[in-house]
Design a protein around this motif. Structure first.
Motif, short mmCIF file in Angstrom:
data_model
loop_
_atom_site.label_atom_id
_atom_site.label_comp_id
_atom_site.label_asym_id
_atom_site.label_seq_id
_atom_site.Cartn_x
_atom_site.Cartn_y
_atom_site.Cartn_z
N ALA A 192 8.28 -26.08 16.19
CA ALA A 192 7.17 -26.32 17.13
C ALA A 192 5.91 -25.59 16.68
O ALA A 192 4.81 -26.15 16.74
CB ALA A 192 7.56 -25.89 18.54
N GLU A 193 6.04 -24.36 16.21
CA GLU A 193 4.88 -23.60 15.72
C GLU A 193 4.30 -24.25 14.46
O GLU A 193 3.08 -24.34 14.31
CB GLU A 193 5.27 -22.15 15.42
CG GLU A 193 5.58 -21.32 16.64
CD GLU A 193 6.16 -19.97 16.29
OE1 GLU A 193 5.83 -19.01 17.00
OE2 GLU A 193 6.94 -19.87 15.31
N TYR A 215 5.29 -26.99 7.15
CA TYR A 215 6.11 -27.71 8.13
C TYR A 215 7.41 -28.18 7.49
O TYR A 215 8.49 -28.07 8.07
CB TYR A 215 5.33 -28.90 8.70
CG TYR A 215 6.12 -29.73 9.67
CD1 TYR A 215 6.21 -29.36 11.00
CD2 TYR A 215 6.76 -30.88 9.25
CE1 TYR A 215 6.94 -30.13 11.91
CE2 TYR A 215 7.50 -31.65 10.15
CZ TYR A 215 7.58 -31.27 11.47
OH TYR A 215 8.32 -32.03 12.36
N ALA A 243 -1.10 -29.88 13.72
CA ALA A 243 -1.98 -30.50 14.71
C ALA A 243 -3.37 -29.87 14.68
O ALA A 243 -4.38 -30.57 14.72
CB ALA A 243 -1.37 -30.38 16.11
N HIS A 244 -3.43 -28.55 14.58
CA HIS A 244 -4.72 -27.86 14.55
C HIS A 244 -5.54 -28.26 13.31
O HIS A 244 -6.75 -28.47 13.40
CB HIS A 244 -4.53 -26.35 14.58
CG HIS A 244 -4.08 -25.84 15.91
ND1 HIS A 244 -3.70 -24.54 16.11
CD2 HIS A 244 -3.95 -26.45 17.12
CE1 HIS A 244 -3.35 -24.37 17.37
NE2 HIS A 244 -3.49 -25.53 18.00
N LYS A 286 4.54 -27.40 13.66
CA LYS A 286 3.93 -28.66 14.09
C LYS A 286 2.56 -28.40 14.73
O LYS A 286 1.61 -29.15 14.51
CB LYS A 286 4.86 -29.38 15.08
CG LYS A 286 4.42 -30.77 15.42
CD LYS A 286 5.48 -31.47 16.27
CE LYS A 286 5.10 -32.88 16.59
NZ LYS A 286 6.18 -33.56 17.35
N THR A 287 2.44 -27.34 15.50
CA THR A 287 1.15 -26.97 16.11
C THR A 287 0.13 -26.66 15.03
O THR A 287 -1.04 -27.05 15.14
CB THR A 287 1.33 -25.78 17.07
OG1 THR A 287 2.18 -26.18 18.15
CG2 THR A 287 0.00 -25.29 17.62
N ASP A 288 0.55 -25.97 13.97
CA ASP A 288 -0.37 -25.68 12.86
C ASP A 288 -0.88 -26.98 12.23
O ASP A 288 -2.07 -27.10 11.94
CB ASP A 288 0.33 -24.83 11.78
CG ASP A 288 0.50 -23.38 12.18
OD1 ASP A 288 -0.06 -22.95 13.22
OD2 ASP A 288 1.21 -22.67 11.45
#
Length: 114
Positions: free
Chosen positions: A69-70, A54, A76-77, A72-74
């Motif tokens: 955004a991608e 990130y 979050a997961h 950040k999603t990683d």
């Protein structure tokens, strides 16, 4: 296999019950405490790697996702994976994590760190 629902604004107890049901659904209830700790440790490592990606720190053999955004999603997961194991560990020890959270943070409010 039916889907397990987690209501909006669920309490921590509901999250713990949800993780128990999820583990039951997948046949993971027999994974002992120590192995859950090891597995959570692996997930913490994956979380750190996702944060590193990130922040675009260090070169890697595999490229980080292109967009913020991608990335950040990683992160979050990976946070969810760590939380799932944390709740599973609390469940193995029959710890009400919400009560423990409230008690520990009440104690922390009266502490000071130098």
């Amino acid at each position: 296999m039916s889907e397990i629902e987690l209501p909006e604004d669920a309490s921590m107890k509901t999250y713990q019950r949800y993780v128990h049901d999820l583990e039951s659904m997948h046949g993971w209830l027999d994974v002992d405490l120590v192995h859950n700790c090891f597995l959570m440790g692996e997930e913490v490592g994956e979380l750190f790697k996702a944060v590193r990606r990130y922040e675009k720190l260090f070169d890697q053999s595999e490229p980080a996702p292109a967009t913020l955004a991608e990335r950040k999603t990683d992160v979050a997961h990976e946070l969810v994976d760590v939380l799932n194991y944390l709740l599973a560990i609390a469940n193995r020890l029959d710890i009400d994590l919400e009560a423990a959270f409230r008690a520990k943070n009440a104690k922390n409010q009266s502490r000071s760190w130098d």
